[in-house]
Design a protein around this motif. Structure first.
Motif, PDB file in Angstrom:
ATOM      1  N   LEU A   8      45.549  22.256  17.463  1.00 40.51           N
ATOM      2  CA  LEU A   8      44.153  21.988  17.153  1.00 40.51           C
ATOM      3  C   LEU A   8      43.961  21.500  15.723  1.00 40.51           C
ATOM      4  N   LEU A   9      44.633  22.127  14.770  1.00 43.64           N
ATOM      5  CA  LEU A   9      44.446  21.789  13.363  1.00 43.64           C
ATOM      6  C   LEU A   9      45.500  20.810  12.845  1.00 43.64           C
ATOM      7  N   GLN A  10      46.197  20.143  13.757  1.00 43.57           N
ATOM      8  CA  GLN A  10      47.196  19.158  13.343  1.00 43.57           C
ATOM      9  C   GLN A  10      46.610  18.057  12.458  1.00 43.57           C
ATOM     10  N   PRO A  11      45.377  17.576  12.713  1.00 38.58           N
ATOM     11  CA  PRO A  11      44.826  16.560  11.809  1.00 38.58           C
ATOM     12  C   PRO A  11      44.771  17.012  10.348  1.00 38.58           C
ATOM     13  N   MET A  12      44.472  18.294  10.118  1.00 38.66           N
ATOM     14  CA  MET A  12      44.437  18.816   8.751  1.00 38.66           C
ATOM     15  C   MET A  12      45.834  18.810   8.146  1.00 38.66           C
ATOM     16  N   SER A  54      28.709  28.798   4.447  1.00 36.58           N
ATOM     17  CA  SER A  54      29.738  29.837   4.373  1.00 36.58           C
ATOM     18  C   SER A  54      31.006  29.418   5.108  1.00 36.58           C
ATOM     19  N   GLN A  55      31.112  28.110   5.381  1.00 36.71           N
ATOM     20  CA  GLN A  55      32.279  27.594   6.087  1.00 36.71           C
ATOM     21  C   GLN A  55      32.525  26.152   5.677  1.00 36.71           C
ATOM     22  N   CYS A  56      33.765  25.713   5.817  1.00 39.92           N
ATOM     23  CA  CYS A  56      34.137  24.332   5.549  1.00 39.92           C
ATOM     24  C   CYS A  56      34.204  23.563   6.864  1.00 39.92           C
ATOM     25  N   CYS A  57      33.920  22.275   6.795  1.00 35.80           N
ATOM     26  CA  CYS A  57      33.930  21.417   7.978  1.00 35.80           C
ATOM     27  C   CYS A  57      35.174  20.529   7.962  1.00 35.80           C
ATOM     28  N   LEU A  58      35.990  20.645   8.982  1.00 38.41           N
ATOM     29  CA  LEU A  58      37.177  19.810   9.143  1.00 38.41           C
ATOM     30  C   LEU A  58      36.917  18.819  10.270  1.00 38.41           C
ATOM     31  N   ILE A  59      37.058  17.533   9.983  1.00 37.71           N
ATOM     32  CA  ILE A  59      36.884  16.516  11.014  1.00 37.71           C
ATOM     33  C   ILE A  59      38.161  16.459  11.850  1.00 37.71           C
ATOM     34  N   LEU A  60      38.043  16.784  13.130  1.00 33.13           N
ATOM     35  CA  LEU A  60      39.191  16.739  14.036  1.00 33.13           C
ATOM     36  C   LEU A  60      39.304  15.388  14.730  1.00 33.13           C
ATOM     37  N   GLU A  61      38.167  14.793  15.007  1.00 34.63           N
ATOM     38  CA  GLU A  61      38.139  13.502  15.697  1.00 34.63           C
ATOM     39  C   GLU A  61      36.827  12.816  15.369  1.00 34.63           C
ATOM     40  N   GLY A  62      36.878  11.496  15.194  1.00 33.55           N
ATOM     41  CA  GLY A  62      35.669  10.747  14.883  1.00 33.55           C
ATOM     42  C   GLY A  62      35.505  10.497  13.391  1.00 33.55           C
ATOM     43  N   PHE A  80      33.145   7.819   3.255  1.00 36.64           N
ATOM     44  CA  PHE A  80      33.405   7.827   4.693  1.00 36.64           C
ATOM     45  C   PHE A  80      34.582   8.755   4.962  1.00 36.64           C
ATOM     46  N   HIS A  81      34.551   9.461   6.100  1.00 36.58           N
ATOM     47  CA  HIS A  81      35.592  10.454   6.385  1.00 36.58           C
ATOM     48  C   HIS A  81      36.128  10.315   7.801  1.00 36.58           C
ATOM     49  N   ILE A  82      37.434  10.554   7.918  1.00 30.70           N
ATOM     50  CA  ILE A  82      38.149  10.403   9.182  1.00 30.70           C
ATOM     51  C   ILE A  82      38.807  11.730   9.556  1.00 30.70           C
ATOM     52  N   ALA A  83      39.477  11.742  10.701  1.00 31.84           N
ATOM     53  CA  ALA A  83      40.142  12.961  11.178  1.00 31.84           C
ATOM     54  C   ALA A  83      41.121  13.487  10.133  1.00 31.84           C
ATOM     55  N   GLY A  84      41.046  14.794   9.895  1.00 27.85           N
ATOM     56  CA  GLY A  84      41.896  15.447   8.908  1.00 27.85           C
ATOM     57  C   GLY A  84      41.197  15.724   7.599  1.00 27.85           C
ATOM     58  N   ASP A  85      40.082  15.044   7.350  1.00 25.23           N
ATOM     59  CA  ASP A  85      39.335  15.251   6.108  1.00 25.23           C
ATOM     60  C   ASP A  85      38.513  16.541   6.176  1.00 25.23           C
ATOM     61  N   ILE A  86      38.380  17.185   5.022  1.00 22.68           N
ATOM     62  CA  ILE A  86      37.469  18.332   4.863  1.00 22.68           C
ATOM     63  C   ILE A  86      36.435  17.902   3.826  1.00 22.68           C
ATOM     64  N   ASP A 134      43.975  17.487  -2.984  1.00 21.63           N
ATOM     65  CA  ASP A 134      43.118  16.716  -2.091  1.00 21.63           C
ATOM     66  C   ASP A 134      41.745  16.491  -2.719  1.00 21.63           C
ATOM     67  N   THR A 135      41.213  17.525  -3.366  1.00 20.62           N
ATOM     68  CA  THR A 135      39.921  17.400  -4.040  1.00 20.62           C
ATOM     69  C   THR A 135      39.998  16.417  -5.205  1.00 20.62           C
ATOM     70  N   LEU A 136      41.112  16.436  -5.933  1.00 20.47           N
ATOM     71  CA  LEU A 136      41.283  15.511  -7.052  1.00 20.47           C
ATOM     72  C   LEU A 136      41.422  14.066  -6.566  1.00 20.47           C
TER      73      LEU A 136
END
Length: 247
Positions: A8-12, A54-62, A80-86, A134-136
């Motif tokens: 499930l979290l492979q994109p991350m 209180s949570q981070c959003c990880l794009i899995l698809e789209g 713009f953000h793609i799969a794997g981005d937080i 990643d933030t930098l």
């Protein structure tokens, strides 16, 4: 709903490994994060300006994008953000949102509790460093966007953006052979670059006429990669990818 799926979290994992290396133990720790998964339709807000999260959003698809609405309903797109981005990773330390995050396409999003992310970084300092990296990198992309907005012509600006979006997708296996998804509208491109719709349209026609790109069915086909790089004066150093494609 919590999930412990190793896939499930492979994109991350793929995204983090595009800018650093992970050990097997670190990969397993990421895979084991508790998440709640939700599917958002196109053009839906995921979090809004002013929300306390209180949570981070990880794009899995789209695709997703960060933006702010100004007076008179004017919109500025920041990224713009793609799969794997937080996209809202900074909310781990600054939970009050100062901008909004929305889907550009139908998207699957994993919500990771801040508490779980903090535990991950405490237990795995190297992962904390990779997330900081990643933030930098994200900050470096902001600087490039500012340079484009202030100093590049419309033609060079769009060329630079297309190079960036292609390489980001190629790095995580979403693009190849100089072809990649590009789901944004001309209005989206205008709000990201500070151009009017008419100016975006005219510039895209010029780029097509010069044989650099083709835009068809929400897909970008780069016909002349080296010429596109030259037009953009593109140097991918700011993306800090592990395997550099340019330069």
């Amino acid at each position: 709903m919590a999930s412990m799926s190793p896939h499930l979290l492979q994109p991350m994992i793929t995204k983090l490994e595009s800018i650093s290396s992970l050990t097997e133990e670190e990969r397993y720790a990421v895979e084991s994060l508790p998440v709640r998964v939700r599917t958002h339709q196109s053009r839906e807000d995921i979090v809004r300006d002013g929300d306390r999260v209180s949570q981070c959003c990880l794009i899995l698809e789209g695709w997703a994008y960060r933006y702010k609405i100004l007076g008179g309903g004017r919109r500025q797109i920041f990224s713009f953000h793609i799969a794997g981005d937080i996209p809202d990773l900074p909310s781990l330390h600054i939970p009050l949102m100062d901008h909004s995050l929305a889907t550009m396409t139908k998207a699957t999003v994993a919500f990771i509790p801040h508490e779980a992310m903090r535990d991950l970084t405490y237990q795995f300092p190297r992962l904390a460093a990779v997330l900081w990296r990643d933030t930098l990198v994200d900050a470096g992309i902001f600087r490039e966007w500012m340079a484009c907005m202030g100093q590049r012509s419309a033609y060079d600006h769009l060329a630079h953006l297309f190079c960036e979006l292609y390489l980001k997708q190629e790095a995580v296996g979403l693009a190849g052979e100089h072809r990649c998804p590009l789901p944004m509208t001309q209005a989206d491109l205008g709000d990201a670059t500070g151009m009017s719709n008419v100016h975006v349209n005219r510039t895209l026609q010029e780029m097509r006429g010069d044989g650099l790109i083709i835009l068809r069915n929400k897909t970008l086909v780069i016909k002349a990669w080296n010429e596109l790089i030259r037009a953009a004066e593109f140097d991918d150093t700011y993306l800090h990818l592990r395997e550099r494609t340019v330069g």
